[in-house]
Design an enzyme around this catalytic site. Structure first.
Site, PDB file in Angstrom:
ATOM      1  N   ASP A 357       0.859  -1.180   0.000  1.00  0.00           N
ATOM      2  CA  ASP A 357       0.000   0.000   0.000  1.00  0.00           C
ATOM      3  C   ASP A 357       0.898   1.233   0.000  1.00  0.00           C
ATOM      4  O   ASP A 357       1.568   1.543   0.993  1.00  0.00           O
ATOM      5  CB  ASP A 357      -0.895  -0.021   1.239  1.00  0.00           C
ATOM      6  N   HIS A 358       0.897   1.949  -1.128  1.00  0.00           N
ATOM      7  CA  HIS A 358       1.810   3.083  -1.299  1.00  0.00           C
ATOM      8  C   HIS A 358       1.439   4.266  -0.412  1.00  0.00           C
ATOM      9  O   HIS A 358       2.235   5.211  -0.270  1.00  0.00           O
ATOM     10  CB  HIS A 358       1.818   3.505  -2.774  1.00  0.00           C
ATOM     11  N   ARG A 359       0.258   4.223   0.192  1.00  0.00           N
ATOM     12  CA  ARG A 359      -0.103   5.257   1.155  1.00  0.00           C
ATOM     13  C   ARG A 359       0.783   5.163   2.400  1.00  0.00           C
ATOM     14  O   ARG A 359       0.999   6.157   3.102  1.00  0.00           O
ATOM     15  CB  ARG A 359      -1.578   5.128   1.571  1.00  0.00           C
TER      16      ARG A 359
END
Length: 383
Positions: A357-359
């Site tokens: 999850d690049h968040r």
């Protein structure tokens, strides 16, 4: 007389989905033998008969979703009457009957015609000769009157080859899989880093230890997760909080006849290689046989999926929410490799794909994760 009720497999289970009855009405049943198969949103289990006798009545039908605690069948003595309690045991079904558009239009047409179908004498003769039901034909004449052309159009459309198909309702487990995958796709900002890793020495060592490649991966994964603990976490998108866990619980994706299940190896970092291997064998077997407990598929902090045995080399694994990352492994293939001495050597290579999850996780951190994991695999020291 014994009432069989929809069981509860876990504290959060509110309804069950009847997959299959193993017995028919009037069959003799014995206490403890499999009676039906029920799935919840998380697991599928066989339900054993709680009593011996005759299966007098099946109330909950296959492919129906029914609330927990609702009576779904009755066991009693042969010849015992159940009419007097029929009202009490009708199941509370989740699904509702819906009138089809076709049925509605036919009823409306008949209503408009005052219960009598208006049709020309010629159209009636044709319909009679072809054994047609005029109520199925839409008239285009005055006041909905059926004309010759309407019957001919109906015959023409009926003579066209029909497409054969069947409608299959999704099981409770498959619906949950669909919902979770949809949630993962629509919430997490997913990226995937992929690297090719030399498994030659690792595979030899696993063979010496008589354990699976997956077991060895879980073992080394736990070491990397201990060091890079941001990957061993859940993300609460509502509260915007990252929950980083001390315990390392690695879920192992297992393909079963009823869909993907993820048994969890608890405290993998505190277990030795043999213990991990024994746990994976036990839990994977229980998952495939439909007897795994809900507790054994809960609490994962990171997931591993290995498709190497299915002729898949590279794929993009889908994050198992609320986790923040998942590792996928493809099949091991022998390939020629140029060594540092500029010589050709045959090595056993496989791709590892890390979806994250690049968040929460940057691409550089994902690269570091794969680099550390690759080093432990290419120069394995199991301690």
């Amino acid at each position: 007389m014994y009432e069989i009720k929809m069981p509860r497999f876990g504290l959060t289970m509110e309804s069950g989905f009847i997959e299959k009855w193993f017995k028919k009405e009037k069959d003799e049943v014995k206490k403890g033998e499999p009676l039906l198969e029920v799935s919840s949103e998380k697991i599928t289990n066989e339900v054993a008969s709680p009593a011996s006798g005759i299966l007098l009545k099946i109330i909950g039908k296959e492919k129906e979703e029914i609330k927990v605690g609702t009576v779904i069948a009755i066991i009693g003595e042969e010849g015992e009457k159940i009419e007097e309690i029929k009202e009490k045991v009708e199941p509370e079904k989740i699904t509702e009957a819906v009138e089809t558009e076709e049925t509605s239009s036919v009823r409306a047409a008949l209503s408009e015609r005052g219960g009598r179908i208006k049709a020309s004498p010629l159209s009636k003769n044709i319909a009679r000769g072809k054994n047609l039901d005029l109520s199925q034909i839409r008239g285009t004449g005055p006041d909905g009157r059926i004309e010759k052309k309407d019957v001919l159009v109906f015959l023409s459309s009926a003579s066209e080859k029909k497409v054969e198909f069947k409608i299959e309702k999704l099981s409770g487990l498959r619906r949950t899989i669909a919902e979770r995958l949809s949630k993962s796709f629509h919430t997490a900002v997913t990226l995937t880093n992929t690297t090719e890793v030399d498994f030659t020495e690792f595979k030899k060592l696993m063979k010496e230890k008589n354990v699976s490649i997956t077991s060895g991966l879980v073992f080394v994964l736990s070491k990397v997760l201990k060091e890079l603990n941001k990957f061993n976490a859940h993300f609460d998108s509502d509260k915007k909080e990252l929950i980083i866990f001390d315990d390392i619980n690695i879920g192992i994706a297992v393909d079963t006849e009823k869909g993907l299940m993820v048994p969890v190896i608890k405290n993998a970092d505190k277990s030795n290689l043999k213990t991990i291997n024994d746990q994976i064998k036990k839990l994977a077997g229980e998952a495939r046989n439909g007897i795994i407990s809900e507790n054994d598929i809960k609490g994962s902090t990171f997931t591993l999926t290995n498709l190497g045995m299915m002729r898949t080399e590279i794929f993009t694994p889908v994050i198992n929410p609320p986790e923040v990352a998942i590792l996928g492994m493809g099949r091991i293939i022998k390939k020629p490799v140029v060594t540092d001495e500029d010589k050709i050597s045959i090595r056993e290579l496989a791709y590892l794909s890390l979806s994250y999850d690049h968040r929460i996780i940057d691409g550089a951190d994902a690269a570091k994760f794969l680099e550390k994991l690759a080093k432990l695999i290419e120069s394995p020291v199991l301690k």
